[in-house]
Design an enzyme around this catalytic site. Structure first.
Site, mmCIF file in Angstrom:
data_model
loop_
_atom_site.group_PDB
_atom_site.id
_atom_site.type_symbol
_atom_site.label_atom_id
_atom_site.label_comp_id
_atom_site.label_asym_id
_atom_site.label_seq_id
_atom_site.Cartn_x
_atom_site.Cartn_y
_atom_site.Cartn_z
ATOM 1 N N GLY A 12 0.853 -1.195 0.000
ATOM 2 C CA GLY A 12 0.000 0.000 0.000
ATOM 3 C C GLY A 12 0.883 1.238 0.000
ATOM 4 O O GLY A 12 0.509 2.294 0.501
ATOM 5 N N GLY A 16 -1.987 7.190 0.951
ATOM 6 C CA GLY A 16 -1.851 8.374 1.803
ATOM 7 C C GLY A 16 -0.861 8.165 2.936
ATOM 8 O O GLY A 16 -0.106 9.077 3.285
ATOM 9 N N ILE A 17 -0.861 6.988 3.534
ATOM 10 C CA ILE A 17 0.132 6.673 4.572
ATOM 11 C C ILE A 17 1.409 6.159 3.910
ATOM 12 O O ILE A 17 2.524 6.532 4.286
ATOM 13 C CB ILE A 17 -0.402 5.579 5.531
ATOM 14 N N GLY A 18 1.218 5.280 2.928
ATOM 15 C CA GLY A 18 2.355 4.578 2.322
ATOM 16 C C GLY A 18 3.438 5.515 1.821
ATOM 17 O O GLY A 18 4.632 5.266 2.044
ATOM 18 N N ARG A 84 -11.432 5.517 6.275
ATOM 19 C CA ARG A 84 -12.812 5.917 6.601
ATOM 20 C C ARG A 84 -13.224 7.213 5.911
ATOM 21 O O ARG A 84 -12.389 8.036 5.577
ATOM 22 C CB ARG A 84 -12.929 6.157 8.115
ATOM 23 N N ASN A 97 -11.321 -4.352 3.711
ATOM 24 C CA ASN A 97 -9.929 -4.528 4.155
ATOM 25 C C ASN A 97 -9.607 -5.941 4.650
ATOM 26 O O ASN A 97 -8.459 -6.371 4.572
ATOM 27 C CB ASN A 97 -9.593 -3.495 5.225
ATOM 28 N N ILE A 120 -1.118 -1.956 9.854
ATOM 29 C CA ILE A 120 -1.689 -0.613 10.050
ATOM 30 C C ILE A 120 -3.151 -0.590 9.589
ATOM 31 O O ILE A 120 -3.979 0.133 10.151
ATOM 32 C CB ILE A 120 -0.848 0.430 9.271
ATOM 33 N N ASP A 153 -2.138 6.210 18.680
ATOM 34 C CA ASP A 153 -2.875 6.520 19.921
ATOM 35 C C ASP A 153 -1.916 7.077 20.981
ATOM 36 O O ASP A 153 -2.248 8.012 21.707
ATOM 37 C CB ASP A 153 -3.573 5.261 20.451
ATOM 38 N N HIS A 180 -7.351 -0.571 19.029
ATOM 39 C CA HIS A 180 -7.234 0.671 18.257
ATOM 40 C C HIS A 180 -8.577 1.032 17.615
ATOM 41 O O HIS A 180 -8.756 0.911 16.418
ATOM 42 C CB HIS A 180 -6.131 0.555 17.190
ATOM 43 N N MET A 233 0.054 9.414 10.991
ATOM 44 C CA MET A 233 0.182 7.941 11.000
ATOM 45 C C MET A 233 1.531 7.513 10.446
ATOM 46 O O MET A 233 2.142 6.563 10.945
ATOM 47 C CB MET A 233 -0.963 7.310 10.187
#
Ligand code: NAD
Ligand code: LMR
Length: 332
Positions: A12, A16-18, A84, A97, A120, A153, A180, A233
């Protein structure tokens, strides 16, 4: 394809995170080969990152190239899947997912069965059991090597505590146990120094706890349909990944992070808790070692308020864990 000594795969990686996570990990000398896997745009992201003058070689792997990306990898980080939108719970992501994470876990079992797997993708409370069940089915499950990345968190807990009372340094580490998602996130603020909790009114403590539990919603709402936390993240994911690498190959000891693991990772330390709660998975402080989980740090004495939060968390975690586990065991 160039294969280095320590290969780390990001599944991934074009997301956006990757992308920012790959950028942060490109800066680590512990990694000799960064393999970027995604069903879209992985070669482009890899070409871009590969020009950065740090040690690691970067390769990009598209849709049908999961096996070559994972072959012999030391560590696999999984931020693949959908995020989300406002009004959704993390559990609403399960439909899409769960299958994505299952297929990636199959890839790990086949290509790099001894790898550390850092999950993740949401809902983490259920996707971690999915990975563990797939690895069990292939006879390659090592509970010390599968981690649900709940570091965000802890990052939020530190930052929001600092905003509430600046005597708490923003870099202080807060233990966050449970899981989480929403009320499964249980920040142990009573562990903070300088009588931090004692300095708060009941309302202030409840407000801070709620903000840590539902911090993800703040970002989802602010992004207004364009996804969830990606940059914070990536920061949290890089912090966690580097802690695992520093302990497994960098020879560092005493590194601790809260993370969601299968409690068999340290059966002796968790036997009593498991018997009392019936939980097989739980986020707790973990000390890393050369083989992944070195030990699960015993729960500290909780305040009465935290004990109440924990009871709520345990009920919801059971449902999330059963759902993830059954997704594999009922469909095989
Ligand atoms: P994104 O949509 O921006 O990126 C996801 C990437 O995954 C995309 O590039 C997509 O092409 C890729 N992908 C989809 N299916 C794939 C597959 N089968 N194999 C490889 N790649 C695949 O989403 P994002 O914002 O990066 O979020 C990713 C996930 O991380 C979401 O599930 C989100 O809820 C979760 N998340 C978790 C935390 C946490 O604290 N654990 C924090 C933030 C987001
Ligand atoms: C977060 O905590 O930011 C992530 O789990 C993403 C989300 O859906 O809130």
């Amino acid at each position: 394809m160039v294969k280095g000594k320590l290969e780390l795969v990001i599944c991934g990686a074009a997301g956006g995170i990757g992308q920012p996570l790959s950028l942060l990990l490109k800066q680590s000398d512990l990694i000799s080969h960064l393999a970027l896997f995604d069903v879209v745009n992985a070669p482009g992201v890899a070409a871009d990152l590969s020009h950065i003058n740090t040690k690691s070689t970067v390769t990009g792997h598209g849709k049908d190239q999961m096996d070559e990306a994972m072959k012999g990898a030391h560590t696999v980080v999984i931020p693949a899947g959908v995020p989300r939108k406002p009004g959704m719970s993390r559990d609403d992501l399960f439909k899409i997912n769960a299958g994505i994470v299952r297929d990636l876990a199959e890839g790990v079992a086949k290509n790099c069965p001894g790898a550390n797997v850092l999950v993740i993708s949401n809902p983490v409370n259920s996707t971690v059991p999915i990975v563990c069940e797939v690895l069990k089915q292939h006879g390659v499950f090592n509970p010390r090597k599968v981690f649900g990345v709940s570091t965000l968190d802890a990052v939020r807990a530190s930052r929001f505590s600092f905003e509430t009372n600046s005597s708490i340094p923003p870099s202080s580490r807060v233990t966050v146990v449970g899981g989480h998602s929403g009320t499964t996130i249980v920040p142990l603020l009573s562990q903070l120094p300088n009588n931090f909790v004692g300095s708060l009114s009941k309302e202030e403590l409840e407000k801070l706890t709620y903000r840590i539990q539902f911090g993800g919603d703040e970002v989802v709402k602010a992004k207004d349909g364009a996804g969830s936390a990606t940059l914070s993240m990536a920061f949290a994911g890089a912090r966690f990944t580097l802690a695992v690498l520093q302990a497994t190959v960098g020879g560092k000891t005493g590194l601790i992070e809260s993370t969601y693991v299968n409690l068999a990772a340290d059966a002796d330390a968790t036997r009593e808790f498991k018997a009392k709660t019936g939980l097989e998975y739980f986020a707790q402080d973990v000390e890393f070692g050369p083989e992944g989980v070195q030990r699960i740090v015993p729960l500290p004495t909780l305040s009465a308020y935290e004990q109440g939060l924990l009871e709520v968390a345990v009920k919801e975690l059971k449902v999330n864990i059963t759902k993830g586990t059954a997704f594999i065991t009922d469909n095989s």
